[in-house]
Design a protein around this motif. Structure first.
Motif, PDB file in Angstrom:
ATOM      1  N   PHE A 117       0.911  -1.230  -0.051  1.00  0.00           N
ATOM      2  CA  PHE A 117       0.275  -0.146  -0.414  1.00  0.00           C
ATOM      3  C   PHE A 117       0.964   1.339  -0.298  1.00  0.00           C
ATOM      4  CE2 PHE A 117      -2.596  -3.417   1.664  1.00  0.00           C
ATOM      5  CZ  PHE A 117      -3.804  -3.357   1.338  1.00  0.00           C
ATOM      6  N   SER A 118       2.362   1.028  -0.052  1.00  0.00           N
ATOM      7  CA  SER A 118       3.379   2.148   0.251  1.00  0.00           C
ATOM      8  C   SER A 118       3.203   2.602  -1.268  1.00  0.00           C
ATOM      9  CB  SER A 118       5.000   2.008   0.471  1.00  0.00           C
ATOM     10  OG  SER A 118       5.394   0.699  -0.560  1.00  0.00           O
ATOM     11  N   GLN A 119       3.470   4.241  -1.169  1.00  0.00           N
ATOM     12  CA  GLN A 119       3.907   5.074  -2.402  1.00  0.00           C
ATOM     13  C   GLN A 119       5.028   6.301  -2.211  1.00  0.00           C
ATOM     14  OE1 GLN A 119      -0.109   7.431  -3.500  1.00  0.00           O
ATOM     15  NE2 GLN A 119       1.288   8.339  -4.620  1.00  0.00           N
ATOM     16  N   VAL A 120       6.047   6.224  -3.256  1.00  0.00           N
ATOM     17  CA  VAL A 120       7.008   6.816  -3.013  1.00  0.00           C
ATOM     18  C   VAL A 120       6.960   7.880  -3.348  1.00  0.00           C
ATOM     19  CG1 VAL A 120       8.266   5.644  -4.594  1.00  0.00           C
ATOM     20  CG2 VAL A 120       6.868   7.101  -5.963  1.00  0.00           C
ATOM     21  N   SER A 121       7.494   9.038  -2.464  1.00  0.00           N
ATOM     22  CA  SER A 121       6.984  10.589  -2.119  1.00  0.00           C
ATOM     23  C   SER A 121       5.769  11.004  -1.244  1.00  0.00           C
ATOM     24  CB  SER A 121       7.203  11.188  -3.529  1.00  0.00           C
ATOM     25  OG  SER A 121       8.236  11.327  -4.186  1.00  0.00           O
ATOM     26  N   THR A 122       5.638  10.586  -0.834  1.00  0.00           N
ATOM     27  CA  THR A 122       4.698  10.297   0.355  1.00  0.00           C
ATOM     28  C   THR A 122       5.336  10.536   1.956  1.00  0.00           C
ATOM     29  OG1 THR A 122       3.761   8.320   1.365  1.00  0.00           O
ATOM     30  CG2 THR A 122       2.703   9.438  -0.743  1.00  0.00           C
ATOM     31  N   GLY A 123       4.725  11.505   3.117  1.00  0.00           N
ATOM     32  CA  GLY A 123       4.758  11.142   4.028  1.00  0.00           C
ATOM     33  C   GLY A 123       4.282  11.697   5.167  1.00  0.00           C
ATOM     34  N   LEU A 124       4.195  11.987   6.373  1.00  0.00           N
ATOM     35  CA  LEU A 124       3.390  12.298   7.103  1.00  0.00           C
ATOM     36  C   LEU A 124       3.740  14.050   7.408  1.00  0.00           C
ATOM     37  CD1 LEU A 124       3.389   9.779  10.184  1.00  0.00           C
ATOM     38  CD2 LEU A 124       2.207  10.311   8.152  1.00  0.00           C
ATOM     39  N   SER A 125       4.534  14.401   6.370  1.00  0.00           N
ATOM     40  CA  SER A 125       4.736  16.195   6.770  1.00  0.00           C
ATOM     41  C   SER A 125       3.818  17.363   5.707  1.00  0.00           C
ATOM     42  CB  SER A 125       6.324  16.140   6.394  1.00  0.00           C
ATOM     43  OG  SER A 125       7.119  16.204   7.964  1.00  0.00           O
ATOM     44  N   ARG A 126       3.826  16.778   4.395  1.00  0.00           N
ATOM     45  CA  ARG A 126       2.979  17.291   3.722  1.00  0.00           C
ATOM     46  C   ARG A 126       1.250  16.597   3.047  1.00  0.00           C
ATOM     47  NH1 ARG A 126       6.189  20.887   0.101  1.00  0.00           N
ATOM     48  NH2 ARG A 126       4.468  20.518  -1.026  1.00  0.00           N
ATOM     49  N   TYR A 127       1.460  16.849   4.390  1.00  0.00           N
ATOM     50  CA  TYR A 127      -0.424  16.896   3.208  1.00  0.00           C
ATOM     51  C   TYR A 127      -1.339  17.466   2.767  1.00  0.00           C
ATOM     52  CZ  TYR A 127      -0.872  12.978   6.645  1.00  0.00           C
ATOM     53  OH  TYR A 127      -1.104  11.800   7.702  1.00  0.00           O
ATOM     54  N   ASP A 128      -0.880  18.415   2.302  1.00  0.00           N
ATOM     55  CA  ASP A 128      -1.087  19.146   0.615  1.00  0.00           C
ATOM     56  C   ASP A 128      -1.300  18.719  -0.284  1.00  0.00           C
ATOM     57  OD1 ASP A 128       1.886  19.485   1.904  1.00  0.00           O
ATOM     58  OD2 ASP A 128       1.518  21.263  -0.092  1.00  0.00           O
ATOM     59  N   ARG A 137      -7.640   5.695   4.319  1.00  0.00           N
ATOM     60  CA  ARG A 137      -8.917   5.007   4.627  1.00  0.00           C
ATOM     61  C   ARG A 137      -9.619   4.986   3.635  1.00  0.00           C
ATOM     62  NH1 ARG A 137     -10.258  10.110   5.799  1.00  0.00           N
ATOM     63  NH2 ARG A 137      -9.745   9.957   8.441  1.00  0.00           N
ATOM     64  N   GLY A 138      -8.871   5.185   2.470  1.00  0.00           N
ATOM     65  CA  GLY A 138      -9.506   4.933   0.966  1.00  0.00           C
ATOM     66  C   GLY A 138      -8.964   3.377   0.917  1.00  0.00           C
ATOM     67  N   GLN A 139      -7.708   3.249   0.964  1.00  0.00           N
ATOM     68  CA  GLN A 139      -7.157   1.736   0.910  1.00  0.00           C
ATOM     69  C   GLN A 139      -7.954   0.727   1.577  1.00  0.00           C
ATOM     70  OE1 GLN A 139      -3.107   3.324   1.767  1.00  0.00           O
ATOM     71  NE2 GLN A 139      -2.666   2.654  -0.084  1.00  0.00           N
ATOM     72  N   LEU A 140      -7.957   1.014   2.996  1.00  0.00           N
ATOM     73  CA  LEU A 140      -8.839   0.238   3.798  1.00  0.00           C
ATOM     74  C   LEU A 140     -10.483  -0.482   3.363  1.00  0.00           C
ATOM     75  CD1 LEU A 140      -7.790   1.585   7.156  1.00  0.00           C
ATOM     76  CD2 LEU A 140      -6.514  -0.490   6.462  1.00  0.00           C
ATOM     77  N   ASP A 141     -11.065   1.045   2.618  1.00  0.00           N
ATOM     78  CA  ASP A 141     -12.567   0.715   2.194  1.00  0.00           C
ATOM     79  C   ASP A 141     -12.237  -0.538   0.934  1.00  0.00           C
ATOM     80  OD1 ASP A 141     -13.744   2.906   4.108  1.00  0.00           O
ATOM     81  OD2 ASP A 141     -13.729   4.392   2.836  1.00  0.00           O
ATOM     82  N   SER A 142     -11.071  -0.151   0.295  1.00  0.00           N
ATOM     83  CA  SER A 142     -11.242  -1.136  -0.996  1.00  0.00           C
ATOM     84  C   SER A 142     -10.640  -2.471  -1.346  1.00  0.00           C
ATOM     85  CB  SER A 142     -10.978  -0.455  -1.869  1.00  0.00           C
ATOM     86  OG  SER A 142      -9.249   0.311  -1.740  1.00  0.00           O
ATOM     87  N   GLN A 143      -9.800  -2.241   0.207  1.00  0.00           N
ATOM     88  CA  GLN A 143      -8.684  -3.745   0.357  1.00  0.00           C
ATOM     89  C   GLN A 143      -8.832  -3.329   1.768  1.00  0.00           C
ATOM     90  OE1 GLN A 143      -5.245  -4.313  -2.264  1.00  0.00           O
ATOM     91  NE2 GLN A 143      -4.959  -6.582  -1.197  1.00  0.00           N
ATOM     92  N   PRO A 144      -9.650  -4.448   3.024  1.00  0.00           N
ATOM     93  CA  PRO A 144      -9.357  -4.407   4.286  1.00  0.00           C
ATOM     94  C   PRO A 144      -7.841  -5.062   4.449  1.00  0.00           C
ATOM     95  CG  PRO A 144     -11.740  -5.165   3.819  1.00  0.00           C
ATOM     96  CD  PRO A 144     -11.301  -4.537   2.205  1.00  0.00           C
TER      97      PRO A 144
END
Length: 295
Positions: A117-128, A137-144
């Motif tokens: 479920f990981s994605q490059v260039s992501t993180g917890l600092s830049r939610y913009d 949340r969307g990932q869990l909705d589609s694949q628990p």
């Protein structure tokens, strides 16, 4: 006063661009930059592994992450006894490699699956750029899943914008904001009865960057203790006998093996297997797949 703000804005932009130039994900983005002058980042601007931000606001009281209630999720052994154990790996490009290692480590286990479920260039600092909370949340909705193995941080050494204030990396405000985002993510996962395991960042080659990753590890480790989440430390595992960075480390057979990618940040496949081994062992132990009882 307007001149002073413009000067600080220029400092903000230069700091972000300088950080982007120092990481593989950042250099790729710089060929198509979208960061806007004025301190705002467009929704398509990815985070950098080393960018720093400056806040132009007057000093504010740092937000305090509330002490969360430790939530009990269904034990792994109980889940597996009912049929299957679905493991998801969440995080950035470092987590991509961790997924590859875990997949190899656990592929022989019956009724156990590992998904990325990981994605490059992501993180917890830049939610913009990518709102990890909404994305998860969307990932869990589609694949628990039953288990979430999480590894973030290589892109997080930059400011966090929260409640209209940009908290510069490393400040008390930044630590509190980062801790809150960790708490929010763990809370979301547990609300779906997902057991969480958080993996720490490895040793880094460049001393300044290693120091920033160590700061992030410190915030994460503290949150995991508070939240009651298993934290698998990897810094010592990826250091030499003196505790320093070294690209070649002995494998299980004692043979010196290339463990790191050329950037001094990511791992080779052998390095990712080195990181995934203790994670796989912990998961197998907690799921009752080894003779040793779960801690």
């Amino acid at each position: 006063m307007k001149v002073g703000i413009n000067a600080l804005t220029a400092t903000f932009v230069i700091g972000v661009i300088a950080g982007l130039a120092l990481t593989p994900d950042g250099r790729a983005w710089m060929r198509h930059p979208t960061l806007l002058l004025g301190g705002q980042a467009s929704a398509s601007a990815p985070p950098s592994a080393e960018a720093e931000t400056e806040t132009t606001a007057a000093p504010v009281v740092a937000p305090v992450a509330p002490a969360p209630t430790v939530v009990r999720t269904t034990p792994l052994a109980e889940r597996l006894a009912k049929g299957s154990l679905r493991i998801g790996v969440f995080g950035d490009s470092m987590a991509d490699g961790l997924y590859a290692g875990l997949y190899r480590d656990l592929q022989g286990q019956p009724n156990v699956s590992v998904s990325k479920f990981s994605q490059v260039s992501t993180g917890l600092s830049r939610y913009d750029y990518v709102d990890v909370q909404a994305k998860t949340r969307g990932q869990l909705d589609s694949q628990p899943v039953d288990v979430a193995v999480v590894l973030f941080g290589t892109n997080d050494a930059q400011g966090i914008s929260m409640d209209g204030v940009v908290h510069a990396f490393g400040t008390d405000g930044w630590k509190a904001a980062y801790a809150q985002r960790i708490t929010d993510l763990v809370t979301l996962l547990r609300s779906r009865d997902v057991a969480v395991y958080w993996v720490g960042l490895p040793r880094m080659k460049r001393e300044s960057f290693d120091g920033r990753m160590a700061l992030i590890n410190g915030v994460v480790a503290e949150r995991m203790r508070t939240l009651g989440v298993p934290y698998i430390e990897t810094t010592a595992l990826t250091s030499n006998a003196e505790g320093a960075y070294e690209a070649y480390l002995p494998n299980d057979a004692g043979r010196r093996t290339l463990m790191r990618a050329h950037d001094g940040i990511h791992m080779s496949m052998a390095g990712y297997l080195r990181m995934s081994a203790p994670v796989a062992e912990r998961l197998k132990r907690d799921a009752g797949l080894t003779a040793e009882p779960a801690a």
